[in-house]
Design a protein around this motif. Structure first.
Motif, PDB file in Angstrom:
ATOM      1  N   HIS A 167       0.836  -1.203   0.000  1.00  0.00           N
ATOM      2  CA  HIS A 167       0.000   0.000   0.000  1.00  0.00           C
ATOM      3  C   HIS A 167       0.862   1.241   0.000  1.00  0.00           C
ATOM      4  O   HIS A 167       1.950   1.264   0.579  1.00  0.00           O
ATOM      5  CB  HIS A 167      -1.009   0.027   1.150  1.00  0.00           C
ATOM      6  CG  HIS A 167      -0.559  -0.667   2.389  1.00  0.00           C
ATOM      7  ND1 HIS A 167       0.248  -0.073   3.318  1.00  0.00           N
ATOM      8  CD2 HIS A 167      -0.794  -1.920   2.833  1.00  0.00           C
ATOM      9  CE1 HIS A 167       0.482  -0.926   4.298  1.00  0.00           C
ATOM     10  NE2 HIS A 167      -0.131  -2.065   4.029  1.00  0.00           N
ATOM     11  N   SER A 168       0.370   2.259  -0.661  1.00  0.00           N
ATOM     12  CA  SER A 168       1.081   3.526  -0.710  1.00  0.00           C
ATOM     13  C   SER A 168       0.033   4.616  -0.845  1.00  0.00           C
ATOM     14  O   SER A 168      -0.886   4.498  -1.666  1.00  0.00           O
ATOM     15  CB  SER A 168       2.013   3.531  -1.934  1.00  0.00           C
ATOM     16  OG  SER A 168       2.744   4.738  -1.983  1.00  0.00           O
ATOM     17  N   HIS A 169       0.180   5.660  -0.007  1.00  0.00           N
ATOM     18  CA  HIS A 169      -0.769   6.775  -0.078  1.00  0.00           C
ATOM     19  C   HIS A 169      -2.197   6.222   0.023  1.00  0.00           C
ATOM     20  O   HIS A 169      -2.498   5.556   0.998  1.00  0.00           O
ATOM     21  CB  HIS A 169      -0.502   7.559  -1.370  1.00  0.00           C
ATOM     22  CG  HIS A 169      -1.066   8.925  -1.380  1.00  0.00           C
ATOM     23  ND1 HIS A 169      -0.749   9.868  -0.430  1.00  0.00           N
ATOM     24  CD2 HIS A 169      -1.927   9.532  -2.233  1.00  0.00           C
ATOM     25  CE1 HIS A 169      -1.410  10.972  -0.702  1.00  0.00           C
ATOM     26  NE2 HIS A 169      -2.138  10.793  -1.785  1.00  0.00           N
ATOM     27  N   ASP A 170      -3.039   6.419  -0.984  1.00  0.00           N
ATOM     28  CA  ASP A 170      -4.450   6.018  -0.862  1.00  0.00           C
ATOM     29  C   ASP A 170      -4.800   4.716  -1.568  1.00  0.00           C
ATOM     30  O   ASP A 170      -5.982   4.419  -1.775  1.00  0.00           O
ATOM     31  CB  ASP A 170      -5.347   7.129  -1.465  1.00  0.00           C
ATOM     32  CG  ASP A 170      -5.369   8.356  -0.571  1.00  0.00           C
ATOM     33  OD1 ASP A 170      -5.018   8.243   0.624  1.00  0.00           O
ATOM     34  OD2 ASP A 170      -5.742   9.435  -1.075  1.00  0.00           O
ATOM     35  N   LEU A 171      -3.815   3.968  -1.986  1.00  0.00           N
ATOM     36  CA  LEU A 171      -4.119   2.790  -2.808  1.00  0.00           C
ATOM     37  C   LEU A 171      -3.392   1.543  -2.309  1.00  0.00           C
ATOM     38  O   LEU A 171      -2.235   1.629  -1.889  1.00  0.00           O
ATOM     39  CB  LEU A 171      -3.690   3.085  -4.253  1.00  0.00           C
ATOM     40  CG  LEU A 171      -4.395   2.289  -5.348  1.00  0.00           C
ATOM     41  CD1 LEU A 171      -5.884   2.615  -5.411  1.00  0.00           C
ATOM     42  CD2 LEU A 171      -3.772   2.560  -6.708  1.00  0.00           C
ATOM     43  N   ALA A 172      -4.093   0.413  -2.379  1.00  0.00           N
ATOM     44  CA  ALA A 172      -3.457  -0.872  -2.056  1.00  0.00           C
ATOM     45  C   ALA A 172      -3.474  -1.749  -3.297  1.00  0.00           C
ATOM     46  O   ALA A 172      -4.410  -1.696  -4.098  1.00  0.00           O
ATOM     47  CB  ALA A 172      -4.209  -1.576  -0.925  1.00  0.00           C
ATOM     48  N   LEU A 173      -2.444  -2.557  -3.452  1.00  0.00           N
ATOM     49  CA  LEU A 173      -2.404  -3.572  -4.509  1.00  0.00           C
ATOM     50  C   LEU A 173      -2.260  -4.938  -3.856  1.00  0.00           C
ATOM     51  O   LEU A 173      -1.519  -5.089  -2.865  1.00  0.00           O
ATOM     52  CB  LEU A 173      -1.198  -3.371  -5.429  1.00  0.00           C
ATOM     53  CG  LEU A 173      -1.237  -2.316  -6.520  1.00  0.00           C
ATOM     54  CD1 LEU A 173      -0.021  -2.483  -7.423  1.00  0.00           C
ATOM     55  CD2 LEU A 173      -2.513  -2.365  -7.336  1.00  0.00           C
ATOM     56  N   GLY A 196      -3.445   6.935 -12.276  1.00  0.00           N
ATOM     57  CA  GLY A 196      -3.119   8.083 -11.437  1.00  0.00           C
ATOM     58  C   GLY A 196      -1.608   8.231 -11.306  1.00  0.00           C
ATOM     59  O   GLY A 196      -0.856   7.914 -12.230  1.00  0.00           O
ATOM     60  N   ASP A 197      -1.173   8.690 -10.145  1.00  0.00           N
ATOM     61  CA  ASP A 197       0.263   8.903  -9.933  1.00  0.00           C
ATOM     62  C   ASP A 197       0.910   7.707  -9.248  1.00  0.00           C
ATOM     63  O   ASP A 197       1.778   7.870  -8.385  1.00  0.00           O
ATOM     64  CB  ASP A 197       0.474  10.170  -9.079  1.00  0.00           C
ATOM     65  CG  ASP A 197       0.309  11.419  -9.921  1.00  0.00           C
ATOM     66  OD1 ASP A 197       0.436  11.313 -11.152  1.00  0.00           O
ATOM     67  OD2 ASP A 197       0.043  12.485  -9.346  1.00  0.00           O
ATOM     68  N   TYR A 198       0.456   6.520  -9.584  1.00  0.00           N
ATOM     69  CA  TYR A 198       0.991   5.334  -8.937  1.00  0.00           C
ATOM     70  C   TYR A 198       1.743   4.478  -9.950  1.00  0.00           C
ATOM     71  O   TYR A 198       1.425   4.484 -11.137  1.00  0.00           O
ATOM     72  CB  TYR A 198      -0.133   4.486  -8.333  1.00  0.00           C
ATOM     73  CG  TYR A 198      -0.840   5.149  -7.182  1.00  0.00           C
ATOM     74  CD1 TYR A 198      -0.382   5.006  -5.877  1.00  0.00           C
ATOM     75  CD2 TYR A 198      -1.973   5.937  -7.402  1.00  0.00           C
ATOM     76  CE1 TYR A 198      -1.040   5.622  -4.816  1.00  0.00           C
ATOM     77  CE2 TYR A 198      -2.626   6.558  -6.352  1.00  0.00           C
ATOM     78  CZ  TYR A 198      -2.151   6.391  -5.058  1.00  0.00           C
ATOM     79  OH  TYR A 198      -2.798   7.007  -4.012  1.00  0.00           O
TER      80      TYR A 198
END
Ligand SMILES: CC(C)(COP(=O)(O)OP(=O)(O)OC[C@H]1O[C@@H](n2cnc3c(N)ncnc32)[C@H](O)[C@@H]1OP(=O)(O)O)[C@@H](O)C(=O)NCCC(=O)NCCS
Length: 250
Positions: A107-113, A224-226
């Motif tokens: 997970h990073s910032h507002d997103l999980a993978l 996005g920025d991911y």
């Protein structure tokens, strides 16, 4: 890039050779947060209570709650009945009888993978392209990347170096997470491809000349920025991408 489709509410667990990659937003309404917290185990709730900042607490609840829901669907068990065991460096895994299902989370910032497969070790990493200056990135690269990777990064046009830094970083992290060692594995002891426009690949490791051939990497573009990457032991047949939404909980 096509957005990853919303998951249908019933998805069978990955067949051998298949990889399922999910993304989930860590920003969820309070009502959903409550439902997700309820499926956590006592030790996970203990972790929740130790986070000081609400935003970090909420992100953990969503990341772990969603993981439990997806795994629950795959192994036909209520999410609160999923039992994790932790390997030497803390990698969560499923205990018997579900051990053939391998997974990893980032997970990073507002997103999980999330990445899932059968029988083979898998690792995933996601990073958010924040505003850290290129100079900072170059210092980090000098310190942690292998010489080959650092030289490859320097050789790229400056306009590409931000994404290249993160492409390299996520490829490296996906690998050290797949082998379960995390940052205990010295990052300069293996090489990955650096150019974000080139296929993701493990090129070599210092400890075993045959190791790189045993691994496959996939660059992930969650939008996005991911930027993200996964590493999996052996070849795979196909990768399927899904976006998690709360209907999967019903
Ligand atoms: C695994 C590790 C690289 C993750 O780094 P990160 O970029 O901050 O975090 P990510 O979001 O990508 O991944 C975190 C998830 O990876 C999983 N994870 C934890 N330890 C792991 C390990 N050793 N291998 C693979 N996955 C691991 C967990 O699911 C974790 O999620 P959680 O925090 O919600 O429980 C880092 O925590 C680490 O190195 N841990 C091992 C401990 C260790 O040896 N530390 C030495 C420090 S020098």
């Amino acid at each position: 890039m096509r957005p990853w489709p919303s998951s249908p509410s019933c998805i069978p667990a990955p067949a051998p050779g298949d990889i399922h990659v999910w993304q989930a937003s860590l920003v969820q309404p309070a009502s959903l947060l409550q439902g997700l917290e309820q499926v956590l185990s006592p030790d996970e709730r203990g972790r929740v209570s130790r986070f000081r900042r609400d935003i970090i607490r909420h992100r953990f609840i969503v990341a772990r709650g969603v993981l439990r829901h997806i795994l629950g669907r795959y192994v036909s068990r209520p999410p609160q009945k999923i039992v994790f065991q932790y390997a030497e460096y803390g990698k969560p895994e499923l205990g018997p009888p579900d051990m053939t299902l391998q997974f990893n989370v980032s997970h990073s910032h507002d997103l999980a993978l999330y990445a899932f497969t059968r029988n083979h070790s898998i690792g995933v990493d996601i990073e958010y392209l924040n505003r850290r200056s290129v100079m900072d990135r170059m210092k980090i690269a000098r310190r942690f990347f292998s010489d080959m990777e650092y030289d490859a990064l320097c050789a790229l046009p400056q306009s590409k170096q931000d994404r290249a830094f993160l492409a390299c970083w996520t490829r490296k992290e996906a690998f050290i997470k797949a082998i379960g060692q995390g940052l205990s594995c010295p990052l300069d002891q293996f090489d990955v491809t650096v150019d974000p426009d080139r296929s993701a690949a493990l090129l070599s490791t210092r400890w075993d000349a045959a190791e790189a051939a045993r691994w496959t990497m996939v660059a992930l573009d969650p939008g996005g920025d991911y930027i993200g990457a996964l590493a999996v032991e052996r070849e795979y047949k196909q990768v399927q991408y899904w976006t998690w939404h709360d209907k999967v909980m019903r």
